[in-house]
Design a protein around this motif. Structure first.
Motif, PDB file in Angstrom:
ATOM      1  N   THR A 120      63.397  33.039   0.760  1.00  0.00           N
ATOM      2  CA  THR A 120      64.095  34.137   1.435  1.00  0.00           C
ATOM      3  C   THR A 120      64.268  35.352   0.521  1.00  0.00           C
ATOM      4  O   THR A 120      64.734  36.390   0.960  1.00  0.00           O
ATOM      5  CB  THR A 120      65.469  33.658   1.944  1.00  0.00           C
ATOM      6  N   PHE A 121      63.906  35.235  -0.748  1.00  0.00           N
ATOM      7  CA  PHE A 121      63.969  36.421  -1.610  1.00  0.00           C
ATOM      8  C   PHE A 121      62.847  37.389  -1.218  1.00  0.00           C
ATOM      9  O   PHE A 121      61.912  37.012  -0.505  1.00  0.00           O
ATOM     10  CB  PHE A 121      63.895  36.051  -3.097  1.00  0.00           C
ATOM     11  N   LYS A 122      62.941  38.645  -1.691  1.00  0.00           N
ATOM     12  CA  LYS A 122      61.897  39.600  -1.290  1.00  0.00           C
ATOM     13  C   LYS A 122      60.578  39.264  -1.976  1.00  0.00           C
ATOM     14  O   LYS A 122      60.553  38.809  -3.126  1.00  0.00           O
ATOM     15  CB  LYS A 122      62.324  41.047  -1.543  1.00  0.00           C
ATOM     16  N   LYS A 123      59.506  39.463  -1.226  1.00  0.00           N
ATOM     17  CA  LYS A 123      58.200  38.998  -1.689  1.00  0.00           C
ATOM     18  C   LYS A 123      57.142  40.059  -1.443  1.00  0.00           C
ATOM     19  O   LYS A 123      57.216  40.782  -0.452  1.00  0.00           O
ATOM     20  CB  LYS A 123      57.779  37.752  -0.891  1.00  0.00           C
ATOM     21  N   ALA A 124      56.182  40.117  -2.332  1.00  0.00           N
ATOM     22  CA  ALA A 124      55.024  40.985  -2.083  1.00  0.00           C
ATOM     23  C   ALA A 124      53.812  40.375  -2.754  1.00  0.00           C
ATOM     24  O   ALA A 124      53.934  39.564  -3.694  1.00  0.00           O
ATOM     25  CB  ALA A 124      55.273  42.384  -2.622  1.00  0.00           C
TER      26      ALA A 124
ATOM     27  N   ASP B  74      55.046  37.648   7.404  1.00  0.00           N
ATOM     28  CA  ASP B  74      55.900  38.805   7.179  1.00  0.00           C
ATOM     29  C   ASP B  74      56.163  39.077   5.692  1.00  0.00           C
ATOM     30  O   ASP B  74      57.281  39.346   5.278  1.00  0.00           O
ATOM     31  CB  ASP B  74      57.228  38.563   7.932  1.00  0.00           C
ATOM     32  N   ILE B  75      55.102  38.983   4.916  1.00  0.00           N
ATOM     33  CA  ILE B  75      55.187  39.258   3.473  1.00  0.00           C
ATOM     34  C   ILE B  75      54.469  40.591   3.231  1.00  0.00           C
ATOM     35  O   ILE B  75      53.368  40.812   3.750  1.00  0.00           O
ATOM     36  CB  ILE B  75      54.515  38.125   2.660  1.00  0.00           C
ATOM     37  N   THR B  76      55.094  41.455   2.447  1.00  0.00           N
ATOM     38  CA  THR B  76      54.453  42.744   2.150  1.00  0.00           C
ATOM     39  C   THR B  76      53.154  42.510   1.387  1.00  0.00           C
ATOM     40  O   THR B  76      53.147  41.788   0.383  1.00  0.00           O
ATOM     41  CB  THR B  76      55.391  43.600   1.255  1.00  0.00           C
ATOM     42  N   ALA B  77      52.070  43.117   1.856  1.00  0.00           N
ATOM     43  CA  ALA B  77      50.788  42.981   1.143  1.00  0.00           C
ATOM     44  C   ALA B  77      50.205  44.360   0.902  1.00  0.00           C
ATOM     45  O   ALA B  77      50.230  45.220   1.784  1.00  0.00           O
ATOM     46  CB  ALA B  77      49.822  42.129   1.946  1.00  0.00           C
ATOM     47  N   ILE B  78      49.717  44.561  -0.289  1.00  0.00           N
ATOM     48  CA  ILE B  78      49.070  45.836  -0.637  1.00  0.00           C
ATOM     49  C   ILE B  78      47.679  45.483  -1.117  1.00  0.00           C
ATOM     50  O   ILE B  78      47.526  44.628  -1.999  1.00  0.00           O
ATOM     51  CB  ILE B  78      49.838  46.564  -1.760  1.00  0.00           C
ATOM     52  N   ILE B  79      46.686  46.123  -0.541  1.00  0.00           N
ATOM     53  CA  ILE B  79      45.327  45.830  -0.986  1.00  0.00           C
ATOM     54  C   ILE B  79      44.731  47.069  -1.650  1.00  0.00           C
ATOM     55  O   ILE B  79      44.699  48.141  -1.081  1.00  0.00           O
ATOM     56  CB  ILE B  79      44.461  45.232   0.151  1.00  0.00           C
ATOM     57  N   LEU B  80      44.287  46.887  -2.884  1.00  0.00           N
ATOM     58  CA  LEU B  80      43.660  47.970  -3.644  1.00  0.00           C
ATOM     59  C   LEU B  80      42.147  47.721  -3.620  1.00  0.00           C
ATOM     60  O   LEU B  80      41.718  46.571  -3.537  1.00  0.00           O
ATOM     61  CB  LEU B  80      44.204  47.986  -5.083  1.00  0.00           C
ATOM     62  N   PRO B  81      41.341  48.771  -3.712  1.00  0.00           N
ATOM     63  CA  PRO B  81      39.888  48.576  -3.508  1.00  0.00           C
ATOM     64  C   PRO B  81      39.140  47.921  -4.667  1.00  0.00           C
ATOM     65  O   PRO B  81      37.955  47.644  -4.532  1.00  0.00           O
ATOM     66  CB  PRO B  81      39.351  49.999  -3.286  1.00  0.00           C
ATOM     67  N   GLU B  82      39.814  47.662  -5.788  1.00  0.00           N
ATOM     68  CA  GLU B  82      39.079  47.207  -6.975  1.00  0.00           C
ATOM     69  C   GLU B  82      39.123  45.683  -7.166  1.00  0.00           C
ATOM     70  O   GLU B  82      39.269  44.947  -6.213  1.00  0.00           O
ATOM     71  CB  GLU B  82      39.625  47.918  -8.224  1.00  0.00           C
ATOM     72  N   GLY B  83      39.019  45.270  -8.448  1.00  0.00           N
ATOM     73  CA  GLY B  83      38.922  43.854  -8.764  1.00  0.00           C
ATOM     74  C   GLY B  83      40.245  43.201  -9.162  1.00  0.00           C
ATOM     75  O   GLY B  83      41.310  43.568  -8.641  1.00  0.00           O
ATOM     76  N   HIS B  84      40.164  42.271 -10.107  1.00  0.00           N
ATOM     77  CA  HIS B  84      41.282  41.406 -10.487  1.00  0.00           C
ATOM     78  C   HIS B  84      42.285  42.096 -11.426  1.00  0.00           C
ATOM     79  O   HIS B  84      43.378  41.606 -11.630  1.00  0.00           O
ATOM     80  CB  HIS B  84      40.674  40.189 -11.195  1.00  0.00           C
ATOM     81  N   MET B  85      41.859  43.231 -12.009  1.00  0.00           N
ATOM     82  CA  MET B  85      42.642  43.818 -13.096  1.00  0.00           C
ATOM     83  C   MET B  85      43.269  45.152 -12.678  1.00  0.00           C
ATOM     84  O   MET B  85      42.997  46.209 -13.250  1.00  0.00           O
ATOM     85  CB  MET B  85      41.735  44.001 -14.327  1.00  0.00           C
ATOM     86  N   SER B  86      44.155  45.096 -11.687  1.00  0.00           N
ATOM     87  CA  SER B  86      44.754  46.312 -11.109  1.00  0.00           C
ATOM     88  C   SER B  86      45.405  47.212 -12.148  1.00  0.00           C
ATOM     89  O   SER B  86      45.378  48.433 -12.001  1.00  0.00           O
ATOM     90  CB  SER B  86      45.824  45.925 -10.098  1.00  0.00           C
TER      91      SER B  86
END
Ligand code: MLT
Length: 260
Positions: free
Chosen positions: A203-207, A230-242
């Motif tokens: 129940t803690f905030k998650k992303a 219902d978990i916040t998801a952000i997708i960046l266009p690159e690889g594993h090393m954001s």
């Protein structure tokens, strides 16, 4: 400030910067506190930011030849107790995310929020376990090459040219990891638990922050999982090393997550 604390008779390195509600940054495999150097000043404007060198990484010693995610989590808890911090947000990059979940499992009352960054709640499938066992077998004789190849593969193809000098610096840090630290981390990741239900039900905030071209994490499946639960998801266009490939996008996502 860089400091040290004792854990089971070994030295653990950590640092603490800023004031306010605590954020703990947990680096990944073959990384150390230096991966956060551009991110700390941003988060430390409004928060206390703690970074810890994991067992067998950076300036923290090894503890045998298997560093389980739980052992790493217990070590982190000792550092946080030493700092008298009771509740915190955890942000974990890759293996750091596996450790954050182990921490949440062991110390559920200490968590205010958990962000998986290029990481997953799932355990290794058999194929991944086999790859790790193979790497462990040959690593001693060919450490530099194995680290160089596996590290470079974590970046998208475009990033390999765009971030040549950053990758070179990060690789130099990776190569400071002792062979024992490499083996103990791989052994630990291989036997880690599946925390899908924990992450789903917490129940803690998650992303979850994902890289579209990250071959280690199935970003499409993770995105669907996040949407469904219902978990916040952000997708960046690159690889594993954001933190290298898209620092701006990553920082925006982290600042948003922390203030939510
Ligand atoms: C990491 O970046 O921490 C590791 O590559 C994760 C893994 O091997 O599963």
């Amino acid at each position: 400030m860089r400091d040290f604390v004792n854990y089971k008779n070994i030295q653990v390195a950590f640092s603490s910067q800023g004031k306010g509600s605590a954020i703990v940054l947990i680096h990944g495999f073959l990384e150390n506190n230096t991966m956060w150097k551009e991110i700390i000043p941003v988060l430390a404007k409004k928060n206390r930011v703690i970074t810890i060198d994991l067992l067998g990484h950076g300036e923290t010693d090894c503890l045998g030849y298997v560093h389980t995610m739980e052992e790493q989590a217990k070590m982190i808890k000792v550092v946080l107790n030493h700092l008298k911090l009771r509740k915190h947000i955890l942000i974990g990059h890759s293996m750091g995310g596996y450790i954050a979940l182990a921490f949440a499992n062991l110390f559920p009352n200490s968590i205010k929020g958990l962000c998986l960054m290029n990481s997953t709640y799932k355990n290794d499938d058999n194929e991944r376990k086999t790859l790790r066992s193979r790497a462990i077998k040959v690593v001693e004789n060919n450490y530099k090459n194995i680290v160089k190849i596996s590290f470079t593969n974590l970046f998208s193809e475009d990033s390999r040219t765009a971030f040549k000098s950053e990758i070179k610096d990060a690789l130099a840090e990776a190569l400071k990891t002792p062979v024992q630290g490499y083996i103990a981390a791989q052994e630990g990741m291989k036997i880690r638990e599946n925390h899908t239900n924990l992450f789903k039900n917490a129940t803690f905030k998650k992303a979850i922050i994902l890289g579209e071209k990250d071959w280690i994490i199935d970003s499409e499946k993770a995105l669907l999982f996040a949407e469904k639960n219902d978990i916040t998801a952000i997708i960046l266009p690159e690889g594993h090393m954001s933190h290298i490939e898209n620092r701006k996008g990553l920082i925006e996502a982290l600042v948003e997550f922390v203030k939510k």
